[in-house]
Enzyme design. Structure first.
Site, PDB file in Angstrom:
ATOM      1  CD  GLU A   1      -6.245   9.593   0.522  1.00 30.13           C
ATOM      2  OE1 GLU A   1      -7.379   9.647   1.054  1.00 30.13           O
ATOM      3  OE2 GLU A   1      -5.815   8.569  -0.034  1.00 30.13           O
TER       4      GLU A   1
ATOM      5  CE  LYS B   1      -4.560   5.030   0.231  1.00 28.73           C
ATOM      6  NZ  LYS B   1      -5.741   5.844  -0.150  1.00 28.73           N
TER       7      LYS B   1
ATOM      8  CB  CYS C   1      -6.685   7.267   3.346  1.00 26.45           C
ATOM      9  SG  CYS C   1      -8.464   7.112   3.539  1.00 26.45           S
TER      10      CYS C   1
HETATM   11  N1  CDV Z   1      -8.939   7.146   0.449  1.00 26.45           N
HETATM   12  C1  CDV Z   1      -9.025   5.937   1.025  1.00 26.45           C
HETATM   13  O1  CDV Z   1      -8.055   5.191   1.099  1.00 26.45           O
HETATM   14  N2  CDV Z   1     -10.247   5.593   1.467  1.00 26.45           N
HETATM   15  C2  CDV Z   1     -10.517   4.306   2.042  1.00 26.45           C
HETATM   16  C3  CDV Z   1     -11.894   3.836   1.702  1.00 26.45           C
HETATM   17  C4  CDV Z   1     -12.074   3.725   0.283  1.00 26.45           C
HETATM   18  C5  CDV Z   1     -12.184   2.541   2.370  1.00 26.45           C
HETATM   19  C6  CDV Z   1     -10.379   4.294   3.553  1.00 26.45           C
HETATM   20  O2  CDV Z   1      -9.789   3.336   4.065  1.00 26.45           O
HETATM   21  O3  CDV Z   1     -10.927   5.165   4.233  1.00 26.45           O
END
Ligand code: CDV
Length: 339
Positions: free
Chosen positions: A47, A128, A184
């Site tokens: 990401e 996202k 993510c």
């Molecule tokens: N970049 C992210 O989306 N990180 C989130 C953290 C903040 C919980 C993740 O789900 O890894």
């Protein structure tokens, strides 16, 4: 015809706030070359791969913030990023890479694209959907912020699976692979995976930046040691990749940005490739720049899709209404015994 594919996760070690973009781009290209040398023809990058994880910082100056974004509508041709795509084309390797997208209308998304080397074009874009963190910084300066809600809108492209030919192995493009992208935090939401599962997805691609220690953000006990917090975060990351791959009978590739950035902000490693039985096929052994490779056989998705997770036979949508009607929790009342 064999449906095997050598694929890779390109884990990126620390990228600091003042790391020149050129330097990061060179490292991404080195990872791409190393994956190609190992025979991979698909490489997944993290990401926001071109910069540090800037959403932990508060930027009052729009010029400073802008420097982290891509402004071109086609990043495969943008001056700041095109060298990666040119090298992918030269090596005949597909890539999936995350970046901060600013549209011509000034909208900002945390995005990823899939570039097909065989077609020499970007064939899919994902924005996202699950944007974590807060809009406003925490008043306590000791708290590490996660300001994604300040910098990005929730994605507006949904979870649209796409097809791409496997590079090199399939010049006529008849044997496309069905893929989907997540970014993510999306990987923690089973609804996202199921949207792809319902389109017959065979391979999920997911870049991430996951803090190793952020007690305030996670809602963890402040007494948890940094070591315990890191190992819990890695366990939860693998848990969601493995469980959701299994429950949707698909492969998945997770590529993270890892290690200690700016001497203070640690991100977990754990980049991995997971199979449709939920098994980890390959995983990173460092918290630095590293290529994680595995040969996958896409036909291994079929037993699950045709049996235990044969959605057409076994799903009971009449019982799932709450999943789309309700956002927050409405606690169950007493006496809900029916029938
Ligand atoms: N970049 C992210 O989306 N990180 C989130 C953290 C903040 C919980 C993740 O789900 O890894």
């Amino acid at each position: 015809m064999s449906r095997t594919w050598k694929v890779a996760a390109a884990q990126l070690g620390p990228v600091h706030l003042d790391t020149p973009r050129e330097e990061t781009l060179n490292r991404l290209i080195e990872l791409l070359r190393s994956a190609a040398l190992q025979g991979a023809t698909l490489v997944v990058f993290p990401e926001l791969a071109f910069t540090t994880f800037f959403a932990r910082h508060l930027f009052d100056n729009p010029t400073c913030l802008n420097a982290f974004f891509e402004h071109d509508t086609n990043i495969s041709e943008a001056s700041s990023t095109k060298r990666l795509f040119e090298e992918a084309q030269r090596l005949c390797v597909d890539i999936c890479v995350g970046y901060a997208e600013q549209t011509p209308e000034g909208r900002a998304f945390n995005s990823a694209i899939y570039y097909s080397a065989q077609l020499d074009q970007v064939v899919a874009k994902y924005r996202k959907v699950h944007i974590p963190g807060t809009r406003e910084p925490h008043p306590d300066l000791a708290v590490i912020n996660h300001l994604e809600k300040r910098y990005f809108e929730p994605g507006d492209l949904g979870f649209e699976a796409f097809r791409a030919p496997r590079s090199r192995q399939n010049a006529d493009g008849e044997d496309d692979v069905i893929m989907g992208m997540l970014i993510c935090n999306d990987r923690r939401w089973p609804e996202a995976w199921r949207c792809y599962g319902l389109q017959g997805v065979e391979l999920i691609l997911c870049g991430y930046n996951t803090p190793a220690y952020n007690p305030y953000f996670w809602g963890m006990s402040k007494l948890m040691s940094p070591e315990m917090a890191r190992s819990t975060a890695v366990t939860q990351h693998k848990l969601v990749m493995q469980a959701n791959s299994y429950m949707n009978s698909c492969f998945s590739i997770a590529a993270g940005k890892a290690g200690l950035e700016d001497g203070r902000y640690e991100l977990i490693a754990g980049s991995c490739i997971v199979g449709p039985e939920g098994q980890i096929l390959a995983e990173a052994v460092t918290a630095d720049d590293e290529v994680v490779c595995a040969e996958i056989d896409l036909d291994e998705c079929r037993p699950g899709k045709e049996n235990i997770f044969n959605f057409a036979q076994h799903r009971r949508v009449e019982a799932y209404q709450r999943v789309v009607d309700q956002v927050g929790v409405t606690q169950a009342g007493p006496g809900n015994m029916k029938g």
